[in-house]
Design a protein around this motif. Structure first.
Motif, PDB file in Angstrom:
ATOM      1  N   ASN A  49      29.529  41.128  47.145  1.00  0.00           N
ATOM      2  CA  ASN A  49      30.905  40.286  46.666  1.00  0.00           C
ATOM      3  C   ASN A  49      31.287  39.378  47.654  1.00  0.00           C
ATOM      4  OD1 ASN A  49      31.317  41.408  44.180  1.00  0.00           O
ATOM      5  ND2 ASN A  49      31.904  43.458  45.572  1.00  0.00           N
ATOM      6  N   ARG A  52      29.666  35.983  46.208  1.00  0.00           N
ATOM      7  CA  ARG A  52      31.056  35.498  45.183  1.00  0.00           C
ATOM      8  C   ARG A  52      32.173  34.474  45.651  1.00  0.00           C
ATOM      9  NH1 ARG A  52      31.709  38.951  40.230  1.00  0.00           N
ATOM     10  NH2 ARG A  52      31.986  40.953  41.032  1.00  0.00           N
ATOM     11  N   LYS A  56      33.238  30.890  45.310  1.00  0.00           N
ATOM     12  CA  LYS A  56      34.506  30.276  44.475  1.00  0.00           C
ATOM     13  C   LYS A  56      34.950  29.528  45.720  1.00  0.00           C
ATOM     14  CE  LYS A  56      34.388  31.729  40.910  1.00  0.00           C
ATOM     15  NZ  LYS A  56      34.316  33.947  40.821  1.00  0.00           N
ATOM     16  N   HIS A 140      47.446  53.803  47.568  1.00  0.00           N
ATOM     17  CA  HIS A 140      46.289  53.854  46.573  1.00  0.00           C
ATOM     18  C   HIS A 140      45.627  52.649  45.718  1.00  0.00           C
ATOM     19  CE1 HIS A 140      46.126  55.137  41.992  1.00  0.00           C
ATOM     20  NE2 HIS A 140      44.400  54.777  42.973  1.00  0.00           N
ATOM     21  N   PHE A 141      44.882  51.804  46.759  1.00  0.00           N
ATOM     22  CA  PHE A 141      44.281  50.685  45.522  1.00  0.00           C
ATOM     23  C   PHE A 141      44.170  50.566  44.541  1.00  0.00           C
ATOM     24  CE2 PHE A 141      43.596  50.841  50.466  1.00  0.00           C
ATOM     25  CZ  PHE A 141      43.649  49.520  50.898  1.00  0.00           C
ATOM     26  N   ASN A 143      41.197  49.545  41.390  1.00  0.00           N
ATOM     27  CA  ASN A 143      39.294  48.602  41.102  1.00  0.00           C
ATOM     28  C   ASN A 143      39.248  47.525  39.879  1.00  0.00           C
ATOM     29  OD1 ASN A 143      36.809  48.810  41.006  1.00  0.00           O
ATOM     30  ND2 ASN A 143      36.612  50.547  40.071  1.00  0.00           N
ATOM     31  N   VAL A 147      39.807  42.084  43.785  1.00  0.00           N
ATOM     32  CA  VAL A 147      40.823  41.167  43.067  1.00  0.00           C
ATOM     33  C   VAL A 147      41.957  41.681  42.959  1.00  0.00           C
ATOM     34  CG1 VAL A 147      40.434  40.553  40.641  1.00  0.00           C
ATOM     35  CG2 VAL A 147      38.474  40.963  41.788  1.00  0.00           C
ATOM     36  N   LEU A 193      48.671  54.987  32.516  1.00  0.00           N
ATOM     37  CA  LEU A 193      47.914  54.312  32.019  1.00  0.00           C
ATOM     38  C   LEU A 193      45.964  54.984  31.803  1.00  0.00           C
ATOM     39  CD1 LEU A 193      45.578  51.198  31.972  1.00  0.00           C
ATOM     40  CD2 LEU A 193      44.725  52.498  34.213  1.00  0.00           C
ATOM     41  N   MET A 194      46.521  56.123  32.129  1.00  0.00           N
ATOM     42  CA  MET A 194      45.295  57.695  31.644  1.00  0.00           C
ATOM     43  C   MET A 194      45.502  58.332  30.367  1.00  0.00           C
ATOM     44  SD  MET A 194      42.105  57.905  33.042  1.00  0.00           S
ATOM     45  CE  MET A 194      42.842  57.168  35.114  1.00  0.00           C
ATOM     46  N   MET A 226      40.502  44.566  29.895  1.00  0.00           N
ATOM     47  CA  MET A 226      38.994  44.970  29.197  1.00  0.00           C
ATOM     48  C   MET A 226      39.630  46.000  27.898  1.00  0.00           C
ATOM     49  SD  MET A 226      37.409  46.480  32.595  1.00  0.00           S
ATOM     50  CE  MET A 226      36.143  45.541  32.992  1.00  0.00           C
ATOM     51  N   ILE A 235      36.187  52.819  35.913  1.00  0.00           N
ATOM     52  CA  ILE A 235      36.154  53.412  36.310  1.00  0.00           C
ATOM     53  C   ILE A 235      35.945  54.457  36.789  1.00  0.00           C
ATOM     54  CG2 ILE A 235      38.520  55.546  37.299  1.00  0.00           C
ATOM     55  CD1 ILE A 235      40.394  53.406  34.927  1.00  0.00           C
TER      56      ILE A 235
HETATM   57  C1  LIG Z   1      41.534  54.759  38.598  1.00  0.00           C
HETATM   58  C2  LIG Z   1      42.910  54.447  39.589  1.00  0.00           C
HETATM   59  O1  LIG Z   1      43.014  55.034  40.340  1.00  0.00           O
HETATM   60  C3  LIG Z   1      43.810  53.317  39.491  1.00  0.00           C
HETATM   61  C4  LIG Z   1      42.600  52.169  39.413  1.00  0.00           C
HETATM   62  O2  LIG Z   1      42.084  50.830  39.743  1.00  0.00           O
HETATM   63  S1  LIG Z   1      42.743  51.304  37.597  1.00  0.00           S
HETATM   64  C5  LIG Z   1      42.328  49.767  36.774  1.00  0.00           C
HETATM   65  C6  LIG Z   1      42.510  49.036  37.556  1.00  0.00           C
HETATM   66  N1  LIG Z   1      41.592  47.688  37.080  1.00  0.00           N
HETATM   67  C7  LIG Z   1      41.867  47.518  35.869  1.00  0.00           C
HETATM   68  O3  LIG Z   1      42.720  47.414  34.971  1.00  0.00           O
HETATM   69  C8  LIG Z   1      40.619  46.097  35.708  1.00  0.00           C
HETATM   70  C9  LIG Z   1      41.188  45.463  34.134  1.00  0.00           C
HETATM   71  N2  LIG Z   1      39.924  44.785  34.622  1.00  0.00           N
HETATM   72  C10 LIG Z   1      40.206  43.466  34.680  1.00  0.00           C
HETATM   73  O4  LIG Z   1      41.371  42.854  35.288  1.00  0.00           O
HETATM   74  C11 LIG Z   1      39.096  42.009  34.609  1.00  0.00           C
HETATM   75  O5  LIG Z   1      38.228  42.331  33.728  1.00  0.00           O
HETATM   76  C12 LIG Z   1      37.793  42.120  36.043  1.00  0.00           C
HETATM   77  C13 LIG Z   1      39.097  41.124  37.308  1.00  0.00           C
HETATM   78  C14 LIG Z   1      37.478  42.993  36.458  1.00  0.00           C
HETATM   79  C15 LIG Z   1      37.662  41.149  36.023  1.00  0.00           C
HETATM   80  O6  LIG Z   1      37.855  40.023  35.378  1.00  0.00           O
HETATM   81  P1  LIG Z   1      37.013  38.864  34.363  1.00  0.00           P
HETATM   82  O7  LIG Z   1      37.562  37.341  34.113  1.00  0.00           O
HETATM   83  O8  LIG Z   1      35.893  39.438  33.186  1.00  0.00           O
HETATM   84  O9  LIG Z   1      35.140  38.821  35.142  1.00  0.00           O
HETATM   85  P2  LIG Z   1      35.168  37.879  36.088  1.00  0.00           P
HETATM   86  O10 LIG Z   1      35.117  36.272  35.312  1.00  0.00           O
HETATM   87  O11 LIG Z   1      33.901  37.709  36.212  1.00  0.00           O
HETATM   88  O12 LIG Z   1      36.221  37.836  37.905  1.00  0.00           O
HETATM   89  C16 LIG Z   1      37.068  37.260  37.753  1.00  0.00           C
HETATM   90  C17 LIG Z   1      37.238  37.538  38.952  1.00  0.00           C
HETATM   91  O13 LIG Z   1      37.389  38.477  39.486  1.00  0.00           O
HETATM   92  C18 LIG Z   1      36.581  39.014  40.947  1.00  0.00           C
HETATM   93  N3  LIG Z   1      35.786  39.662  40.187  1.00  0.00           N
HETATM   94  C19 LIG Z   1      35.075  40.529  39.442  1.00  0.00           C
HETATM   95  N4  LIG Z   1      34.713  42.027  39.990  1.00  0.00           N
HETATM   96  C20 LIG Z   1      34.596  42.057  41.119  1.00  0.00           C
HETATM   97  C21 LIG Z   1      33.865  42.620  42.223  1.00  0.00           C
HETATM   98  N5  LIG Z   1      33.843  44.115  41.709  1.00  0.00           N
HETATM   99  N6  LIG Z   1      34.361  42.935  43.211  1.00  0.00           N
HETATM  100  C22 LIG Z   1      35.038  41.796  43.467  1.00  0.00           C
HETATM  101  N7  LIG Z   1      34.957  40.485  43.028  1.00  0.00           N
HETATM  102  C23 LIG Z   1      34.970  40.395  41.747  1.00  0.00           C
HETATM  103  C24 LIG Z   1      35.176  37.801  40.060  1.00  0.00           C
HETATM  104  O14 LIG Z   1      34.500  37.103  41.234  1.00  0.00           O
HETATM  105  C25 LIG Z   1      36.645  36.237  40.136  1.00  0.00           C
HETATM  106  O15 LIG Z   1      37.189  35.893  41.461  1.00  0.00           O
HETATM  107  P3  LIG Z   1      38.403  34.412  40.300  1.00  0.00           P
HETATM  108  O16 LIG Z   1      39.138  35.070  39.872  1.00  0.00           O
HETATM  109  O17 LIG Z   1      38.427  33.971  42.035  1.00  0.00           O
HETATM  110  O18 LIG Z   1      36.807  33.724  39.787  1.00  0.00           O
END
Ligand SMILES: CC(=O)CC(=O)SCCNC(=O)CCNC(=O)[C@H](O)C(C)(C)COP(=O)(O)OP(=O)(O)OC[C@H]1O[C@@H](n2cnc3c(N)ncnc32)[C@H](O)[C@@H]1OP(=O)(O)O
Ligand SMILES: NC(=O)C1=CN([C@@H]2O[C@H](COP(=O)(O)OP(=O)(O)OC[C@H]3O[C@@H](n4cnc5c(N)ncnc54)[C@H](OP(=O)(O)O)[C@@H]3O)[C@@H](O)[C@H]2O)C=CC1
Length: 291
Positions: A49, A52, A56, A140-141, A143, A147, A193-194, A226, A235
Motif C-alpha cells: 500500500n 501504491r 501516486k 474508531h478508524f 476501512n 484512504v 450505515l449498518m 460501493m 467490511i
Molecule cells: C465497519 C466500520 O466499523 C466502519 C467502516 O469502516 S464502514 C466502511 C467505510 N468505508 C467505505 O464506505 C468505503 C467505500 N468505498 C470507497 O470509498 C472506495 O470504493 C475505495 C476508496 C475503497 C476504493 O475506491 P476506488 O476508486 O474504487 O478504487 P481505487 O481508485 O483503486 O482507489 C482509490 C484510492 O484509494 C487507495 N486505496 C484503495 N484501497 C486501498 C487500501 N486497501 N489501502 C490503501 N489504499 C487504498 C488507492 O490507492 C487510491 O488512491 P488515490 O486516490 O491516491 O489514487
C-alpha cells in the motif's frame, strides 16, 4: 502528554491500516496478533500500500523506507506494555477484547492510554474491565484506513479530558478528521450505515433484487462508491453481523434484527473478501455474485 510509541493489537485489515498511517505520520509502531501469519501478511500489505502511495506521488521512497523502519511486530501481547497509546483492533467479539485488556493491563506503564477500534461495543463496559477507565477511549478508524478521512472518538462515562485531548491531537497529526460520538451501540457511522447494509440483505432475502441489481441500484442511483453488498463483503460479514447484534441487543428494537440470510452466510464461513466468498465469489479473476 507526548505520544511517540503506539501499540496495535490485531493485524487484520484494520490493524494493518492503522499501523500504516501511524508509521507514516512518524510514530514508532509495535503490532501484535495471535497469528504469526497475520503479522507477516500485514507487513507485506503495508509495504504494497505504501508502494501504491509512492507511485501516486503521495509519499516518497524515503518516507516509505522510514515508515517501514518504524514498524516492528511481536507475537507477545505484553511487549506492548511500554507504549504510550494502544489501539486494540482484534476481532469484533467482546470476550476477545476483554481477554486482551485483562492480559495487557498488569504490564502497562501508568501513563498509557488504552483504546479500542471497536465498531459497536460499549466503550464504558470495555473500560470497566481495565484498571484505567479514565484513560480508556473508543478510537474508531474507517476501512480502508489509509484512504478514509474520518476517525470517530468515543468517550466512555469515565474518560478524562486529558485522554480525549491527547487522542484528538493524534488524529490531527495523522492528518485525519475527528468526529465525536457518545457511547451508545455502534456510535454514529455504524448506527446509520449498518441498518442500511442489513436492509440490503433483507432486499436480497425477500427476492426484491439480485446481488447485482441491489449494488448497481445504490451505486448508480444514489452515487455510493460501493454497493451495500459489496461494502458488506469489504467490511467482513462477521463484523457486520456482530454490529447488528450489538444494535439489536443494546437498543432492544426489532428494527435492528439481523437478516437471517446474513447469519447464514456467516455460519457458512462466507465472510466476504477476507475468506474469498461472501455476497460475491472472489476466487476467480472478477467477483461473481453468489445469488
Ligand atoms: C465497519 C466500520 O466499523 C466502519 C467502516 O469502516 S464502514 C466502511 C467505510 N468505508 C467505505 O464506505 C468505503 C467505500 N468505498 C470507497 O470509498 C472506495 O470504493 C475505495 C476508496 C475503497 C476504493 O475506491 P476506488 O476508486 O474504487 O478504487 P481505487 O481508485 O483503486 O482507489 C482509490 C484510492 O484509494 C487507495 N486505496 C484503495 N484501497 C486501498 C487500501 N486497501 N489501502 C490503501 N489504499 C487504498 C488507492 O490507492 C487510491 O488512491 P488515490 O486516490 O491516491 O489514487
Ligand atoms: N472491517 C471493517 O471495515 C472495520 C472493522 N473495525 C473493527 O476493527 C476490529 C478488527 O476488525 P478487522 O480488522 O476487520 O478484523 P479481521 O478479522 O480482519 O482481523 C482481526 C485480527 O485480530 C486477530 N485476533 C483475534 N484474537 C486476537 C487476540 N486475542 N489478540 C490479538 N489478535 C487477535 C485475528 O486473528 P485470527 O484471524 O487468527 O483470529 C485477526 O488477525 C473489530 O473490532 C472491527 O469491528 C472498525 C472499522 C472498520
Amino acid at each position: 502528554m507526548t505520544i511517540e510509541r503506539v501499540g496495535v493489537v490485531g493485524a487484520g485489515q484494520m490493524g494493518n491500516g492503522i499501523a500504516h498511517v501511524f508509521s507514516l505520520a512518524g510514530y514508532e509502531v509495535v503490532m501484535t496478533d495471535v497469528s504469526a501469519e497475520a503479522l507477516d501478511k500485514a507487513v507485506a500489505l503495508i509495504e504494497r500500500n505504501l508502494d501504491r502511495q509512492v507511485a501516486k506521488g503521495a509519499a516518497t521512497e524515503d518516507e516509505k523506507a522510514s515508515a517501514m523502519g518504524r514498524i516492528s511486530t511481536t507475537p507477545t501481547l505484553t511487549d506492548l506494555g511500554s507504549c504510550d497509546l494502544i489501539i486494540e483492533a482484534a476481532t469484533e467479539r467482546e470476550a476477545v477484547k476483554t481477554a486482551i485488556f485483562e492480559e495487557l493491563v498488569p504490564h502497562l506503564a501508568p501513563h498509557t492510554i488504552l483504546t479500542s477500534n471497536t465498531s459497536s461495543i460499549s466503550i464504558t463496559r470495555l473500560a470497566s474491565r481495565t484498571d484505567r477507565p479514565e484513560k480508556f477511549m473508543g478510537f474508531h478508524f474507517m476501512n480502508p484506513v489509509p484512504v478514509m478521512q474520518l476517525v470517530e472518538l468515543i468517550r466512555g462515562i469515565a474518560t478524562d479530558e486529558e485522554t480525549f485531548r491527547a487522542c484528538f491531537e493524534v488524529v490531527e497529526r495523522l492528518g485525519k478528521t475527528a468526529a465525536t460520538s457518545e457511547d451508545f451501540p455502534a456510535f454514529i457511522v455504524n448506527r446509520i450505515l449498518m441498518p442500511m447494509i442489513n436492509e440490503a440483505v433483507y432486499t436480497l432475502y425477500e427476492g426484491v433484487g439480485s446481488v447485482s441489481s441491489i449494488d448497481t441500484s445504490l451505486k448508480l442511483g444514489a452515487n455510493h462508491p460501493m454497493g451495500p453488498l459489496e461494502l458488506a463483503d469489504f467490511i467482513g460479514l462477521d463484523t457486520c453481523l456482530a454490529i447488528m447484534n450489538v444494535l439489536h441487543d443494546g437498543l432492544a428494537d426489532t428494527k435492528y434484527r439481523p437478516c437471517p440470510l446474513l447469519t447464514k452466510y456467516v455460519e457458512a464461513g462466507w465472510l466476504g473478501r477476507k475468506t474469498k466468498r461472501g455476497f460475491y465469489d472472489y476466487r476467480g479473476e472478477t467477483p461473481v455474485p453468489t445469488r
